[in-house]
Design a protein around this motif. Structure first.
Motif, PDB file in Angstrom:
ATOM      1  N   ALA A  34      -1.144 -12.048   0.844  1.00  0.00           N
ATOM      2  CA  ALA A  34       0.189 -12.049   0.253  1.00  0.00           C
ATOM      3  C   ALA A  34       0.133 -11.953  -1.268  1.00  0.00           C
ATOM      4  CB  ALA A  34       0.942 -13.306   0.673  1.00  0.00           C
ATOM      5  N   LEU A  35      -0.917 -12.484  -1.875  1.00  0.00           N
ATOM      6  CA  LEU A  35      -1.022 -12.482  -3.331  1.00  0.00           C
ATOM      7  C   LEU A  35      -1.694 -11.228  -3.875  1.00  0.00           C
ATOM      8  CD1 LEU A  35      -2.108 -16.197  -3.913  1.00  0.00           C
ATOM      9  CD2 LEU A  35       0.147 -15.216  -4.309  1.00  0.00           C
ATOM     10  N   ALA A  36      -2.684 -10.714  -3.166  1.00  0.00           N
ATOM     11  CA  ALA A  36      -3.441  -9.562  -3.665  1.00  0.00           C
ATOM     12  C   ALA A  36      -2.621  -8.279  -3.509  1.00  0.00           C
ATOM     13  CB  ALA A  36      -4.764  -9.436  -2.910  1.00  0.00           C
ATOM     14  N   PRO A  37      -2.571  -7.436  -4.535  1.00  0.00           N
ATOM     15  CA  PRO A  37      -1.783  -6.205  -4.444  1.00  0.00           C
ATOM     16  C   PRO A  37      -2.511  -5.121  -3.645  1.00  0.00           C
ATOM     17  CG  PRO A  37      -2.842  -6.335  -6.580  1.00  0.00           C
ATOM     18  CD  PRO A  37      -3.171  -7.622  -5.867  1.00  0.00           C
ATOM     19  N   ASP A  38      -1.735  -4.274  -2.971  1.00  0.00           N
ATOM     20  CA  ASP A  38      -2.295  -3.105  -2.302  1.00  0.00           C
ATOM     21  C   ASP A  38      -2.618  -2.025  -3.333  1.00  0.00           C
ATOM     22  OD1 ASP A  38      -1.904  -4.445   0.034  1.00  0.00           O
ATOM     23  OD2 ASP A  38      -0.059  -3.392   0.578  1.00  0.00           O
ATOM     24  N   THR A  39      -3.550  -1.151  -2.982  1.00  0.00           N
ATOM     25  CA  THR A  39      -3.994  -0.105  -3.894  1.00  0.00           C
ATOM     26  C   THR A  39      -3.360   1.228  -3.506  1.00  0.00           C
ATOM     27  OG1 THR A  39      -6.109  -1.244  -4.173  1.00  0.00           O
ATOM     28  CG2 THR A  39      -5.996   1.065  -4.872  1.00  0.00           C
ATOM     29  N   PRO A  40      -2.661   1.903  -4.420  1.00  0.00           N
ATOM     30  CA  PRO A  40      -2.088   3.219  -4.096  1.00  0.00           C
ATOM     31  C   PRO A  40      -3.203   4.259  -3.901  1.00  0.00           C
ATOM     32  CG  PRO A  40      -1.013   2.240  -6.022  1.00  0.00           C
ATOM     33  CD  PRO A  40      -2.224   1.422  -5.741  1.00  0.00           C
ATOM     34  N   VAL A  41      -3.110   5.021  -2.829  1.00  0.00           N
ATOM     35  CA  VAL A  41      -4.072   6.078  -2.533  1.00  0.00           C
ATOM     36  C   VAL A  41      -3.314   7.368  -2.232  1.00  0.00           C
ATOM     37  CG1 VAL A  41      -5.835   4.483  -1.685  1.00  0.00           C
ATOM     38  CG2 VAL A  41      -4.161   5.440  -0.096  1.00  0.00           C
ATOM     39  N   LEU A  42      -4.064   8.447  -2.234  1.00  0.00           N
ATOM     40  CA  LEU A  42      -3.502   9.775  -1.988  1.00  0.00           C
ATOM     41  C   LEU A  42      -4.345  10.463  -0.929  1.00  0.00           C
ATOM     42  CD1 LEU A  42      -1.228  11.668  -3.087  1.00  0.00           C
ATOM     43  CD2 LEU A  42      -2.985  12.691  -4.546  1.00  0.00           C
ATOM     44  N   LYS A  43      -3.684  11.012   0.082  1.00  0.00           N
ATOM     45  CA  LYS A  43      -4.406  11.681   1.168  1.00  0.00           C
ATOM     46  C   LYS A  43      -4.842  13.074   0.715  1.00  0.00           C
ATOM     47  CE  LYS A  43      -5.927  12.563   5.306  1.00  0.00           C
ATOM     48  NZ  LYS A  43      -5.002  12.661   6.449  1.00  0.00           N
ATOM     49  N   THR A  44      -6.103  13.397   0.955  1.00  0.00           N
ATOM     50  CA  THR A  44      -6.649  14.718   0.687  1.00  0.00           C
ATOM     51  C   THR A  44      -7.310  15.250   1.948  1.00  0.00           C
ATOM     52  OG1 THR A  44      -8.817  13.903  -0.040  1.00  0.00           O
ATOM     53  CG2 THR A  44      -7.077  14.034  -1.709  1.00  0.00           C
ATOM     54  N   ALA A  48      -8.901   9.738   1.855  1.00  0.00           N
ATOM     55  CA  ALA A  48      -8.034   9.092   0.873  1.00  0.00           C
ATOM     56  C   ALA A  48      -8.791   8.865  -0.426  1.00  0.00           C
ATOM     57  CB  ALA A  48      -7.503   7.769   1.409  1.00  0.00           C
ATOM     58  N   ILE A  49      -8.124   9.109  -1.537  1.00  0.00           N
ATOM     59  CA  ILE A  49      -8.685   8.855  -2.863  1.00  0.00           C
ATOM     60  C   ILE A  49      -7.699   7.977  -3.622  1.00  0.00           C
ATOM     61  CG2 ILE A  49      -9.986  11.012  -2.923  1.00  0.00           C
ATOM     62  CD1 ILE A  49      -7.784  12.115  -4.768  1.00  0.00           C
ATOM     63  N   TYR A  50      -8.185   7.328  -4.654  1.00  0.00           N
ATOM     64  CA  TYR A  50      -7.303   6.512  -5.476  1.00  0.00           C
ATOM     65  C   TYR A  50      -6.255   7.388  -6.153  1.00  0.00           C
ATOM     66  CZ  TYR A  50     -10.491   2.529  -5.025  1.00  0.00           C
ATOM     67  OH  TYR A  50     -11.253   1.498  -4.532  1.00  0.00           O
ATOM     68  N   ALA A  51      -5.024   6.910  -6.170  1.00  0.00           N
ATOM     69  CA  ALA A  51      -3.954   7.652  -6.841  1.00  0.00           C
ATOM     70  C   ALA A  51      -4.095   7.581  -8.355  1.00  0.00           C
ATOM     71  CB  ALA A  51      -2.589   7.118  -6.414  1.00  0.00           C
ATOM     72  N   GLN A  52      -4.818   6.582  -8.865  1.00  0.00           N
ATOM     73  CA  GLN A  52      -5.082   6.439 -10.288  1.00  0.00           C
ATOM     74  C   GLN A  52      -6.582   6.513 -10.527  1.00  0.00           C
ATOM     75  OE1 GLN A  52      -3.401   2.644 -11.215  1.00  0.00           O
ATOM     76  NE2 GLN A  52      -1.280   3.291 -10.830  1.00  0.00           N
ATOM     77  N   PRO A  53      -7.007   7.022 -11.682  1.00  0.00           N
ATOM     78  CA  PRO A  53      -8.456   7.167 -11.919  1.00  0.00           C
ATOM     79  C   PRO A  53      -9.205   5.836 -11.848  1.00  0.00           C
ATOM     80  CG  PRO A  53      -7.192   8.448 -13.520  1.00  0.00           C
ATOM     81  CD  PRO A  53      -6.201   7.602 -12.770  1.00  0.00           C
ATOM     82  N   GLN A  54      -8.687   4.801 -12.464  1.00  0.00           N
ATOM     83  CA  GLN A  54      -9.342   3.492 -12.468  1.00  0.00           C
ATOM     84  C   GLN A  54      -8.310   2.424 -12.101  1.00  0.00           C
ATOM     85  OE1 GLN A  54     -11.101   3.077 -16.354  1.00  0.00           O
ATOM     86  NE2 GLN A  54     -12.869   4.336 -15.830  1.00  0.00           N
ATOM     87  N   PRO A  55      -8.031   2.258 -10.824  1.00  0.00           N
ATOM     88  CA  PRO A  55      -6.990   1.288 -10.427  1.00  0.00           C
ATOM     89  C   PRO A  55      -7.442  -0.149 -10.679  1.00  0.00           C
ATOM     90  CG  PRO A  55      -8.144   2.127  -8.504  1.00  0.00           C
ATOM     91  CD  PRO A  55      -8.656   2.917  -9.674  1.00  0.00           C
ATOM     92  N   GLU A  56      -6.480  -0.988 -10.998  1.00  0.00           N
ATOM     93  CA  GLU A  56      -6.751  -2.402 -11.256  1.00  0.00           C
ATOM     94  C   GLU A  56      -6.557  -3.257 -10.008  1.00  0.00           C
ATOM     95  OE1 GLU A  56      -4.227  -3.581 -14.411  1.00  0.00           O
ATOM     96  OE2 GLU A  56      -5.217  -2.337 -15.928  1.00  0.00           O
ATOM     97  N   GLN A  57      -5.947  -2.710  -8.967  1.00  0.00           N
ATOM     98  CA  GLN A  57      -5.638  -3.518  -7.782  1.00  0.00           C
ATOM     99  C   GLN A  57      -6.892  -4.060  -7.091  1.00  0.00           C
ATOM    100  OE1 GLN A  57      -4.272  -0.641  -8.533  1.00  0.00           O
ATOM    101  NE2 GLN A  57      -2.051  -0.940  -8.598  1.00  0.00           N
ATOM    102  N   PRO A  58      -7.978  -3.275  -6.915  1.00  0.00           N
ATOM    103  CA  PRO A  58      -9.178  -3.856  -6.280  1.00  0.00           C
ATOM    104  C   PRO A  58      -9.764  -5.023  -7.072  1.00  0.00           C
ATOM    105  CG  PRO A  58      -9.265  -1.470  -6.197  1.00  0.00           C
ATOM    106  CD  PRO A  58      -8.120  -1.822  -7.097  1.00  0.00           C
ATOM    107  N   ILE A  59      -9.711  -4.943  -8.415  1.00  0.00           N
ATOM    108  CA  ILE A  59     -10.209  -6.049  -9.241  1.00  0.00           C
ATOM    109  C   ILE A  59      -9.314  -7.274  -9.065  1.00  0.00           C
ATOM    110  CG2 ILE A  59     -10.744  -6.773 -11.589  1.00  0.00           C
ATOM    111  CD1 ILE A  59     -11.250  -3.859 -12.273  1.00  0.00           C
TER     112      ILE A  59
END
Length: 216
Positions: A34-44, A48-59
């Motif tokens: 509930a606290l940790a954010p989901d990471t936006p991804v893009l289907k190719t 799936a790849i990260y929608a942002q070059p260096q996402p902060e959500q996994p950290i």
């Protein structure tokens, strides 16, 4: 000195307490999800790849797991210290550490599966170019298998046990009883065993100039 403790009862207490704490890892995982954010991804076409070059959500997901894990370890040590007074000492410390160590993988597996089925379905059926999110997972922790049969957690999964060990050790170090359990006052115990009332405090001397009580 209390009666000698049987090894069977000691291990039953340790394993039973560790099992209870391991079960509590399930709500801990729900809290982390509930606290940790989901990471936006893009289907190719390749997946799936990260929608942002260096996402902060996994950290952030690793950071939230570290925080809730440490808090869980601290609360577990406090609860066992007050609830298992009879087993204070090495038995209580072992139960707290093993329980927190078992709760961490449970919390990880429960938390990472929240929304995972939806993510897998979109990964298989979504067209190329569609954006969606990937549920939280750990990158700074996991489980290695020793000899293929013994799970050995590492990284962030060790923080609950670390918090439990530090908190329990500090409670033992600050205890004012050598046995770590409340002990009766020796002075009161000696008067009670002799069948005599405990003496009250001596009366204060009369103030200067006060009238003396009549004699006779």
């Amino acid at each position: 000195m209390g009666p000698p403790r049987r090894p069977g009862r000691i291990w039953a207490t340790v394993l039973g307490t560790a099992l209870v704490l391991a079960v509590l890892g399930a709500p801990l995982g729900l809290l982390w999800a509930a606290l940790a954010p989901d990471t936006p991804v893009l289907k190719t076409a390749e997946g799936a790849i990260y929608a942002q070059p260096q996402p902060e959500q996994p950290i952030a997901a690793d950071g939230w797991f570290s925080l809730v894990g440490l808090g869980f370890g601290v609360l577990a040590a406090l609860a066992l210290w007050f609830l298992l007074r009879r087993w204070r000492g090495p038995v209580g410390l072992l139960a707290a550490v093993l329980g927190a160590l078992a709760a961490a993988p449970v919390a990880w597996q429960v938390g990472r599966r929240i929304g995972l089925s939806t993510y897998d379905r979109l990964l298989d059926t979504a067209p190329a170019g569609q954006a969606f999110t990937k549920p939280a997972d750990l990158r700074a922790g996991g489980v290695d298998w020793l000899f293929g049969v013994l799970p050995v957690p590492h990284g962030s999964l060790l923080l609950p046990a670390f918090g439990a060990a530090i908190t329990y050790t500090l409670l033992a170090g600050w205890s004012r009883w050598p046995s770590l359990r409340p002990e009766p006052d020796p002075a009161a115990l000696s008067w009670a065993s002799a069948g005599m009332p405990v003496p009250t405090a001596a009366p204060e001397p009369p103030a200067p100039g006060a009238a003396e009580p009549p004699r006779g």
